[in-house]
Design a protein around this motif. Sequence first.
Motif, short mmCIF file in Angstrom:
data_model
loop_
_atom_site.label_atom_id
_atom_site.label_comp_id
_atom_site.label_asym_id
_atom_site.label_seq_id
_atom_site.Cartn_x
_atom_site.Cartn_y
_atom_site.Cartn_z
N PRO A 1 3.89 8.27 1.59
CA PRO A 1 2.81 7.60 1.88
C PRO A 1 2.44 8.98 2.19
O PRO A 1 0.86 8.29 2.10
CB PRO A 1 2.80 6.69 3.09
CG PRO A 1 4.18 7.45 3.47
CD PRO A 1 5.19 7.78 2.81
N HIS A 2 1.80 9.87 3.69
CA HIS A 2 1.38 10.54 3.81
C HIS A 2 0.64 11.59 2.67
O HIS A 2 -0.19 11.59 3.06
CB HIS A 2 1.49 11.45 5.38
CG HIS A 2 1.97 10.52 6.11
ND1 HIS A 2 1.60 9.70 6.70
CD2 HIS A 2 3.58 10.77 6.18
CE1 HIS A 2 1.85 9.10 7.54
NE2 HIS A 2 3.31 8.96 7.78
N GLN A 3 1.58 12.44 2.13
CA GLN A 3 1.77 13.10 0.98
C GLN A 3 0.64 12.55 -0.31
O GLN A 3 0.27 13.19 -1.36
CB GLN A 3 3.03 14.26 0.84
CG GLN A 3 3.56 14.80 1.86
CD GLN A 3 4.78 15.40 1.48
OE1 GLN A 3 4.55 16.05 0.19
NE2 GLN A 3 5.45 16.04 2.21
N ARG A 4 1.80 11.89 -0.90
CA ARG A 4 0.56 10.29 -1.64
C ARG A 4 -0.46 10.20 -1.25
O ARG A 4 -1.32 10.11 -2.49
CB ARG A 4 1.49 9.19 -1.92
CG ARG A 4 1.38 8.55 -3.50
CD ARG A 4 2.23 7.19 -3.32
NE ARG A 4 1.95 6.19 -2.27
CZ ARG A 4 2.90 5.95 -1.66
NH1 ARG A 4 3.76 6.41 -1.71
NH2 ARG A 4 2.46 4.71 -0.78
N ALA A 5 -1.03 9.92 -0.03
CA ALA A 5 -2.82 9.46 -0.25
C ALA A 5 -3.29 10.59 -0.24
O ALA A 5 -4.25 10.51 -0.33
CB ALA A 5 -2.58 8.81 1.11
N TYR A 6 -2.77 11.91 0.54
CA TYR A 6 -3.32 12.91 0.12
C TYR A 6 -3.32 13.73 -0.75
O TYR A 6 -4.64 14.08 -1.52
CB TYR A 6 -2.16 14.12 0.98
CG TYR A 6 -2.83 15.99 0.87
CD1 TYR A 6 -4.33 15.69 1.50
CD2 TYR A 6 -2.23 16.84 0.61
CE1 TYR A 6 -5.01 17.15 1.14
CE2 TYR A 6 -3.04 18.08 0.17
CZ TYR A 6 -4.01 18.31 0.63
OH TYR A 6 -4.90 19.63 0.80
N ALA A 7 -2.55 13.24 -1.81
CA ALA A 7 -2.54 14.15 -3.34
C ALA A 7 -3.25 13.19 -4.30
O ALA A 7 -4.57 13.71 -4.82
CB ALA A 7 -1.39 14.29 -3.95
N ALA A 8 -3.73 11.62 -3.17
CA ALA A 8 -4.53 11.19 -4.76
C ALA A 8 -5.77 10.42 -4.30
O ALA A 8 -7.08 10.70 -4.55
CB ALA A 8 -4.47 9.91 -3.70
N MET A 9 -6.50 11.27 -2.68
CA MET A 9 -7.65 11.69 -1.90
C MET A 9 -8.10 12.99 -3.00
O MET A 9 -9.21 12.90 -3.49
CB MET A 9 -7.48 12.07 -0.78
CG MET A 9 -9.18 12.32 -0.28
SD MET A 9 -8.84 12.52 1.93
CE MET A 9 -7.82 14.62 1.12
N VAL A 10 -7.12 14.57 -2.71
CA VAL A 10 -7.63 15.07 -3.65
C VAL A 10 -7.88 15.52 -4.95
O VAL A 10 -8.83 15.27 -5.52
CB VAL A 10 -6.69 16.60 -3.62
CG1 VAL A 10 -7.01 17.75 -4.54
CG2 VAL A 10 -5.97 16.53 -2.57
N LEU A 11 -7.11 14.32 -5.87
CA LEU A 11 -7.19 14.26 -7.42
C LEU A 11 -8.44 12.94 -7.21
O LEU A 11 -9.47 13.14 -8.79
CB LEU A 11 -6.18 13.36 -8.20
CG LEU A 11 -4.89 13.98 -7.80
CD1 LEU A 11 -3.46 13.14 -8.70
CD2 LEU A 11 -5.31 14.58 -9.27
N GLY A 12 -8.70 12.10 -6.46
CA GLY A 12 -9.93 11.38 -6.59
C GLY A 12 -11.19 11.40 -6.78
O GLY A 12 -12.19 10.98 -7.24
N GLU A 13 -11.22 13.00 -5.51
CA GLU A 13 -12.30 13.91 -5.18
C GLU A 13 -12.99 14.23 -6.27
O GLU A 13 -14.41 14.74 -6.33
CB GLU A 13 -12.43 14.42 -3.51
CG GLU A 13 -12.27 13.18 -2.08
CD GLU A 13 -12.28 14.19 -1.66
OE1 GLU A 13 -11.67 15.32 -1.50
OE2 GLU A 13 -12.72 13.47 -0.27
N SER A 14 -11.44 14.60 -7.16
CA SER A 14 -12.40 15.35 -8.57
C SER A 14 -12.47 14.39 -9.43
O SER A 14 -12.96 15.14 -10.92
CB SER A 14 -11.06 16.33 -8.82
OG SER A 14 -10.56 17.08 -7.89
#
Length: 361
Positions: free
Chosen positions: A11-24
């Motif tokens: 869940p932590h890595q998923r949240a991190y990757a989702a944040m990176v993609l969402g901010e793009s």
Amino acid sequence: MAAILLIEDDPHQRAYAAMVLGESGHAVREAPDGQEGLRLALEKPPELIVCDVLMPGMNGYQLVAAVRREPSICTTPVILLTSLSERAQMRTGMNAGADDYLPKPFRPPELIEAVDSLLQRRKTQYEAIAGTLMQDMDAALEHQREVLAAKYETQLLQEINGKWKTDVEAGREIVIDPAVVVVADLFTLVEREGADRPNLADLLKRSHEAASDALYLFGAKHVLHHGHDIVGVFAPDEHGRPNVPSALRGTFALVSATANLLGGDSAWEAYQLAIGLSAGPVSLLRLQDPLHGDAGLKAVPGATLQQAQGLRAMAREEGWPTAVPASLVRLLPPGAAFQGRTGWRAGLCDGAVVELLRPRA
């Protein structure tokens, strides 16, 4: 912005990757495992999948293999994420059908670069397919113009009249399976665009004749009215398969004939028809008029005709020239069709709906 499906069990890595993609600027949906990710991908196909390799149940390699087996999502690009760095593991991912491989931990610019690169690669591929389609269709239309110019008007009329003839008795049902059905909202268009023109009735008559000639010329077995629509029914090809290429050529010829009648081919955008194509069994009934002693064909409402009408309605709402199930596009020869855009509409068909663009002369 692209629709991206992110599959990661941590869940932590998923949240991190989702944040990176969402901010793009991307729209991200998340799944905690491969099975849920596959379900979400089939429910609403994404433009790209980012998936972890080591997950319980269905791992990343198995997810890629499952995606490649599904017709509606088999071309979706996939990026695999893993902490494994051995070359053998990288080869395993690529052999499974992955498009790119990103080791963890990754930096945000690395993930964004990998995503943007794959999306750009897919766009380039579609543009190449579009160029091939337009060249092929230009050549086919030019050849057809030469053939028509070489014929006398009487010969053309004899050919069209010959296609109208049938030996089916009145009252008997005609079943064509599999048929390809072309449904065009012709009369609504003509009434709208010709409202200020004199002799609207004559314009409606000539538009129907031009549309019928175009469909018959490219192999339609029957052309008939159904409400405000004109319906072309194409019989199976010599191998018993839906004759999608002939139906598509007839569709483009119908568009050209209507544009020429209403204002010239260069103005066809202003006179855009809404057209839907579908394939499956079609039933027609020859009805006898006891008062006048003549008979005419009527379409029996069924799933194939209703789907084509629904796709025509979707094309009109979305501003598409032609809406076709993705399953029909896959029946065309390589390079013979261009996916302008892909969409989904609940209840219309099992998979995606594809916008087909008419080649320009």
